[in-house]
Design a protein around this motif. Sequence first.
Motif, short mmCIF file in Angstrom:
data_model
loop_
_atom_site.label_atom_id
_atom_site.label_comp_id
_atom_site.label_asym_id
_atom_site.label_seq_id
_atom_site.Cartn_x
_atom_site.Cartn_y
_atom_site.Cartn_z
N VAL A 175 66.01 48.83 59.48
CA VAL A 175 64.60 48.76 59.11
C VAL A 175 63.78 48.42 60.35
CG1 VAL A 175 62.89 47.53 57.71
CG2 VAL A 175 65.15 48.06 56.76
N PRO A 176 62.71 49.15 60.63
CA PRO A 176 61.86 48.81 61.78
C PRO A 176 61.36 47.38 61.67
CG PRO A 176 61.24 50.95 60.88
CD PRO A 176 62.22 50.35 59.92
N GLN A 177 61.24 46.73 62.83
CA GLN A 177 60.79 45.34 62.87
C GLN A 177 59.46 45.15 62.15
OE1 GLN A 177 62.25 42.69 64.20
NE2 GLN A 177 60.66 41.18 64.58
N PRO A 180 72.33 54.56 74.42
CA PRO A 180 72.81 55.95 74.43
C PRO A 180 71.82 56.95 73.84
CG PRO A 180 73.94 54.65 72.76
CD PRO A 180 73.16 53.69 73.58
N SER A 181 70.92 56.49 72.98
CA SER A 181 69.95 57.41 72.36
C SER A 181 68.77 57.68 73.27
CB SER A 181 69.44 56.82 71.03
OG SER A 181 68.58 55.72 71.27
N GLY A 182 68.51 56.77 74.21
CA GLY A 182 67.35 56.90 75.07
C GLY A 182 66.04 56.58 74.37
N GLY A 183 66.13 56.00 73.17
CA GLY A 183 64.93 55.72 72.39
C GLY A 183 64.33 54.35 72.62
N GLY A 184 64.98 53.52 73.42
CA GLY A 184 64.48 52.19 73.68
C GLY A 184 64.82 51.21 72.57
N PHE A 185 64.28 50.01 72.70
CA PHE A 185 64.56 48.96 71.72
C PHE A 185 63.88 49.23 70.38
CE2 PHE A 185 65.81 46.90 75.58
CZ PHE A 185 66.79 45.99 75.20
N PHE A 186 64.41 48.61 69.35
CA PHE A 186 63.94 48.87 67.99
C PHE A 186 62.50 48.40 67.76
CE2 PHE A 186 65.62 44.58 67.72
CZ PHE A 186 64.77 43.94 66.85
#
Length: 391
Positions: A272-274, A43-49
């Motif tokens: 937290v980012p990967q 839903p954010s359109g930001g892609g995977f983390f």
Amino acid sequence: MRALRIAILTHSTNPRGGVAHCLALAEALCALGHEAVVHAPDPSGGGFFRDAAGPTVSVAATPVASTTVDLVRARINDYLRHFATPAACDFDVFHAHDGIGGNALATLRHRRLVPGFVRTVHHVDSFSDPVLAEWQDRAIREATRLLCVSRTWADWIRDDFGVKAGIVGNGVDLTVYRREPTEADGALRERWSLGPGPVVLSVGGFEERKNTAGIIAAFARLRERHPEAQLVVAGGASLLDHSSYRARCRAALSAAGLEVGRGLPVVETGPVPQADMPALYRVADVLAFPSWKEGFGLCVLEAMACGTPTIVSDLPPFTEHLNRADALFVDPADPDELARAMTAALTPERRAGLQSAGRARAAAHSWRACAERHLDAYMACARAKQEPIRA
């Protein structure tokens, strides 16, 4: 074995254990010569983390600010719209990792757009809402082949559904999760203003299944002996509503005089980012993971690979794939026992033993081996694609 095109469906693009599993599994499958494409509503359109070393699809999804039932229904419908045409369904195998993808694929099967699907059951939730409970059961009941990440849930599937599920386990990438410190470690300490410690890490946010309240109670006892101790609560992205449990945890923190914020006794990081997770494991003196319910506990392997002593519940699935030398096992209902385990993990001799055994245990779990354990189920579903679809 011929190369397969595999559609892997997960519930979110956020950093949750199941999503991390899907991305790593797909990468390992691609390395074996297959084309594995991870799909998730976005839903954010930001892609995977995180960036993936393989194809991913962010499925168009509309933000929903309503009940959990409305949200899950919307995400199932997002998938149904995405796979509405034969061209979008041009895969040899469909593999769902949760009830959202499982229900979408079950409906697509009835619409004769897919011949069947593989379903991995990571764990099973207890839903009071009958609609959520039925969706969860349907996503298991209508699958062509069932897989589980641990014997615990394979036994549950056998007992409740009378069906055998294969066990595929989990993996850890030792090129990413390493003990050797990097510049990221110091940067992360500075970002959250972490002091001399000890630092206790909890992964999963404020969630009842993760036993966050028990961790808070044990940490309050640890602070009596180590006044500089800090508790870092990382993660928390979830489709489910944990607001009431979160309020209970915040009340417990307030009652214990534990302030929350950067540089304070309790640091809540959110997702937290990967790229930051290995550093977070390394700056922590111990991972506290006394969950009530887990599919496998992927972050335990990651922490061990980074040399971080780990505390786990003396319950399956931890008792399946960990030995007594690998981690400290505790009764998740006993905060005093958990506090003693936190203290024990800080003693040099015990710490060294846990680090050595933990790294060896992590090294025994590769994503390649995990991917290879999927291939029999995949080939069975690929063969079914060549047969007439039965309604």
